[in-house]
Design an enzyme around this catalytic site. Structure first.
Site, PDB file in Angstrom:
ATOM      1  N   HIS A 230       1.770   4.333  -3.021  1.00 21.84           N
ATOM      2  CA  HIS A 230       1.898   5.923  -2.929  1.00 21.84           C
ATOM      3  C   HIS A 230       3.270   6.462  -3.337  1.00 21.84           C
ATOM      4  O   HIS A 230       3.454   7.319  -3.964  1.00 21.84           O
ATOM      5  CB  HIS A 230       1.893   6.311  -1.283  1.00 21.84           C
ATOM      6  CG  HIS A 230       0.238   6.451  -1.073  1.00 21.84           C
ATOM      7  ND1 HIS A 230      -0.660   6.940  -1.492  1.00 21.84           N
ATOM      8  CD2 HIS A 230       0.091   5.741   0.390  1.00 21.84           C
ATOM      9  CE1 HIS A 230      -1.877   6.831  -0.762  1.00 21.84           C
ATOM     10  NE2 HIS A 230      -1.487   6.200   0.264  1.00 21.84           N
TER      11      HIS A 230
ATOM     12  N   HIS B 125       0.681  -1.228   0.138  1.00 20.45           N
ATOM     13  CA  HIS B 125       0.031   0.249   0.020  1.00 20.45           C
ATOM     14  C   HIS B 125       0.882   1.307   0.090  1.00 20.45           C
ATOM     15  O   HIS B 125       0.784   2.095  -0.813  1.00 20.45           O
ATOM     16  CB  HIS B 125      -0.782   0.071   1.262  1.00 20.45           C
ATOM     17  CG  HIS B 125      -1.910   1.127   1.516  1.00 20.45           C
ATOM     18  ND1 HIS B 125      -3.103   1.202   1.012  1.00 20.45           N
ATOM     19  CD2 HIS B 125      -1.591   2.446   1.756  1.00 20.45           C
ATOM     20  CE1 HIS B 125      -3.720   2.216   1.209  1.00 20.45           C
ATOM     21  NE2 HIS B 125      -2.623   3.046   1.763  1.00 20.45           N
ATOM     22  N   GLU B 126       1.679   1.264   1.140  1.00 19.79           N
ATOM     23  CA  GLU B 126       2.554   2.399   1.241  1.00 19.79           C
ATOM     24  C   GLU B 126       3.287   2.696  -0.228  1.00 19.79           C
ATOM     25  O   GLU B 126       3.873   3.756  -0.598  1.00 19.79           O
ATOM     26  CB  GLU B 126       3.245   2.464   2.289  1.00 19.79           C
ATOM     27  CG  GLU B 126       2.545   2.438   3.754  1.00 19.79           C
ATOM     28  CD  GLU B 126       1.634   3.636   3.718  1.00 19.79           C
ATOM     29  OE1 GLU B 126       1.818   4.919   2.959  1.00 19.79           O
ATOM     30  OE2 GLU B 126       0.485   3.585   4.442  1.00 19.79           O
TER      31      GLU B 126
ATOM     32  N   HIS C 259       3.660   6.587  -6.925  1.00 24.50           N
ATOM     33  CA  HIS C 259       2.856   7.689  -7.382  1.00 24.50           C
ATOM     34  C   HIS C 259       3.695   9.144  -7.280  1.00 24.50           C
ATOM     35  O   HIS C 259       3.482  10.020  -8.066  1.00 24.50           O
ATOM     36  CB  HIS C 259       1.707   8.215  -6.365  1.00 24.50           C
ATOM     37  CG  HIS C 259       0.392   8.886  -7.108  1.00 24.50           C
ATOM     38  ND1 HIS C 259      -0.633   9.187  -6.451  1.00 24.50           N
ATOM     39  CD2 HIS C 259       0.355   9.548  -8.268  1.00 24.50           C
ATOM     40  CE1 HIS C 259      -1.510  10.045  -6.932  1.00 24.50           C
ATOM     41  NE2 HIS C 259      -0.814  10.096  -8.255  1.00 24.50           N
TER      42      HIS C 259
END
Length: 672
Positions: A468, A464-465, A471
């Site tokens: 990010h 999940h992290e 991104h």
């Protein structure tokens, strides 16, 4: 005094920075940025996009870097001195921000350009930047009278201090408690690895026996495996009472002050509530949309959650004669039921998820999808020995990003997991200036006999992290203010949540899920069980997430001036979503850092909102193959690299070819 924060640097010069450098550097850099702004306002030429909007975008670059270093460390490696400096620095930065946004001459120039935008030959990104700047002024008081501007400044200064104090109280309350055990029988049910970790914490605290703390890697295994119900209760109540216990570190007053000030601020700016103010700049647009969306999901999830809860309660009664399931029973019996249903024990999975292997796994996924290479670079300065540093390059060997990863809990680090940035991507003076990105987690530490072995939940957290982080890393925009994760808040979770999907796929697990002792790849039967158990208690999980989002909306979608009792208000907000009996001595709001310290106020619904996007987007990958280069390129080109340069729904449609289908989420969750 030579101050490293005032010198030119590429990567953050952590080892040269002393605490006494921060305040003078930030004061000096505020003055320098104000001088840059004066140059724009004193320009006698007619305002243009270049001499006003672009010039403003490129002010304060060094100030941004110094403050990002300071506030990132205040989250990941803080101490009393840094927290004290934060209380001085925050009001200065709030005042600086207000000086900027309430600068009439500057706003007049931006407004002139904004009003003539249709005659200018601006591209999409330039138009977005201009609109964002204009709204930034208008939404933050530029059109207010002098008297109201003074009020706004006072509110903003108070809010910046209150959110800092809120976070400090949560951290202090977390660190103030530990469960010290000297009788090994009290650890019955706990796996050997967890016992060893608890013994190590005791040793660090110079105590005999074992210590369980409120940090997730210590707290969660105890709640999941410890057979001693009374001790689970004690720990659960301590966790739930953080910053709620009367006296020191209490956040009740801070919560009420924050919500009231936010409401006053919104009203001052002409909005009905803080939620109306916030959501104007989100995909959802209005509080009603958020409530309709949440309630529609609630209708679908609640019957499933109730059924799951009844089954769990019946199971606990059959197992141990428990008549009334309590919060401290939830993880314990859910784990036992999960083992019975799927013969899947988190402890059996952990040997396949050695932290280093999972890191290599997520890197391999990034390589297969986006052609990225990760190389350890020990020469990059770091703020703590635990931090790992990497150079990220593309297939041609060109630098894509610097990447920092910080994985284990420490007393100076707040709980949870997050991604942040030390330097944004931007195109400046003809150079594509690459970003410096960091992820911070709180995973189980290695012990004397075992490496850091992750639970499957921690594996998905890492993915999940890292989503990010991608991104941030793959950002490719002209302006830093539109780069990377500078997107609508209910779009920001798409890149992170979509990457979690790869954790459940056989093709991915075979890349990295290898037994830390034997090197054997995770057996297919375990992969199958991971897949089958993916929707275990999905109804209850959905209800839990919705309860947090609805609590957030209750705090921010109305006038809070009549709320006198934080706990009573919260209880009322949870009425439609609660399954367990209430515990009067606990309160979630007083430690709800996402909305009272982080940026999620009136935005916690974003996690569920983005799940609709990620389920639909991953369905596209599944149709074409999870490592399909064509789909990955589209996701990179239309989502990851574009930041906030366009309306997020337009970007999504460019990637997917159509709007997201909410059914994809309900299907994946097994709710339809």
């Amino acid at each position: 005094m030579k101050n490293p924060l005032l010198e030119k640097f590429n990567t953050a010069p952590f080892s040269k920075i002393e605490n006494e450098h921060y305040l003078p550097a930030i004061k000096k850099l505020i003055a320098l940025t104000n001088a840059e702004i004066s140059e724009i306002t004193n320009n006698t030429d007619e305002p243009t996009f270049t001499n006003t909007v672009e010039a403003l975008e490129n002010t304060g670059l060094q100030l941004d870097r110094a403050t990002s270093i300071f506030f990132n460390l205040n989250s990941a490696e803080t101490n009393d001195e840094i927290q004290k400096i934060a209380q001085e620095v925050s009001p200065l930065l709030t005042e600086f921000s207000n000086d900027l946004l309430l600068n009439e001459k500057l706003f007049a120039r931006v407004k002139t350009v904004f009003e003539s935008r249709n005659e200018l030959d601006l591209n999409t990104e330039q138009t977005t930047l201009l609109e964002k700047q204009y709204k930034g002024f208008a939404r933050n008081g530029a059109n207010l009278s002098e008297e109201k501007k003074i009020q706004l400044r006072k509110i903003d200064a108070d809010l910046s201090k209150l959110s800092l104090t809120f976070g400090e109280n949560v951290l202090a309350a977390t660190n103030a408690y530990h469960l010290h055990l000297t009788n090994e029988e009290d650890l019955a049910g706990l796996p050997d690895g967890e016992k060893e970790a608890a013994a190590q914490v005791a040793k660090e605290k110079e105590l005999e026996g074992w210590v369980i703390t409120l940090d997730y890697p210590s707290y969660i295994p105890f709640m999941k495996y410890a057979e001693n119900r009374e001790l689970r209760k004690e720990l659960s109540l301590a966790f739930g009472a953080r910053a709620f216990t009367k006296g020191v570190n209490n956040n009740e007053e801070n919560v009420l002050k924050i919500v009231n000030l936010r409401h006053q601020r919104a009203q001052l700016l002409g909005y009905k509530s803080h939620a109306h103010f916030v959501l104007e700049e989100r995909m959802a647009k209005t509080p009603q949309t958020v409530l309709d969306f949440s309630n529609e999901l609630l209708q679908k999830a609640k019957p499933a959650a109730k059924k799951e809860f009844d089954e769990l309660e019946a199971f606990a009664k059959k197992q141990d004669g428990i008549d009334q399931l309590q919060k401290w029973d939830s993880a314990f019996y859910a784990e036992k039921l999960k083992q019975q249903k799927f013969s899947l024990d988190d402890e059996k999975l952990k040997p396949y998820f050695k932290l280093e292997n999972v890191i290599n796994g997520v890197f391999t996924v990034a390589e297969k999808l986006y052609g990225l290479q990760f190389e350890v670079d020990a020469a990059i300065d770091k703020y703590h020995p635990d931090v790992k540093t990497y150079r990220v390059t593309d297939t041609d060997g060109a630098l894509v990003s610097i990447f920092y990863a910080d994985f284990h809990p420490r007393p100076g680090k707040r709980g949870g997991a997050w991604m942040t940035s030390y330097k944004p991507q931007q195109k400046f003076h003809g150079i594509n200036d690459r970003p410096h990105v960091s992820i911070v987690c709180n995973f189980t530490k290695p012990t004397a006999s075992k490496p850091s072995l992750l639970t499957f939940n921690e594996v998905t957290t890492l993915f999940h992290e890292f989503g990010h982080a991608l991104h941030g890393m793959l950002a490719n925009t002209t302006y830093k203010g539109l780069s990377g994760t500078s997107v609508h808040w209910d779009f920001v979770e798409l890149p992170s949540q979509i990457l979690e999907n790869w954790c459940y796929e056989k093709e991915t697990l075979e890349l990295f899920a290898k037994h830390y002792q034997t090197g054997a790849i995770i057996p297919m039967e375990l992969v199958k069980k991971i897949k089958e158990s993916a929707t275990f208690h999905e109804g209850m999980q959905t209800l839990r997430q919705l309860s947090f989002g609805l609590l957030d909306m209750q705090w921010h979608n109305g006038d809070p001036s009549n709320i006198k009792d934080v706990k009573a208000f919260e209880e009322e907000a949870f009425k439609e979503t609660s399954l367990y009996p209430d515990t009067p001595e606990t309160c979630m709001s007083t430690a709800f850092s996402h909305i009272f310290q982080g940026g999620y106020s009136a935005g916690y619904y974003s996690y569920k909102w983005a799940e609709v996007l990620d389920a639909d987007a991953f369905a596209y990958f599944k149709e074409q193959g999870i490592f399909n280069k064509k789909v990955a390129d589209k996701f990179k080109n239309f989502v990851l690299s574009q930041g906030g340069t366009q309306d997020p729904m337009e970007l999504y449609i460019k990637f997917r070819g159509k709007k997201p289908n909410p059914e994809a989420l309900l299907e994946r969750a097994g709710l339809i």
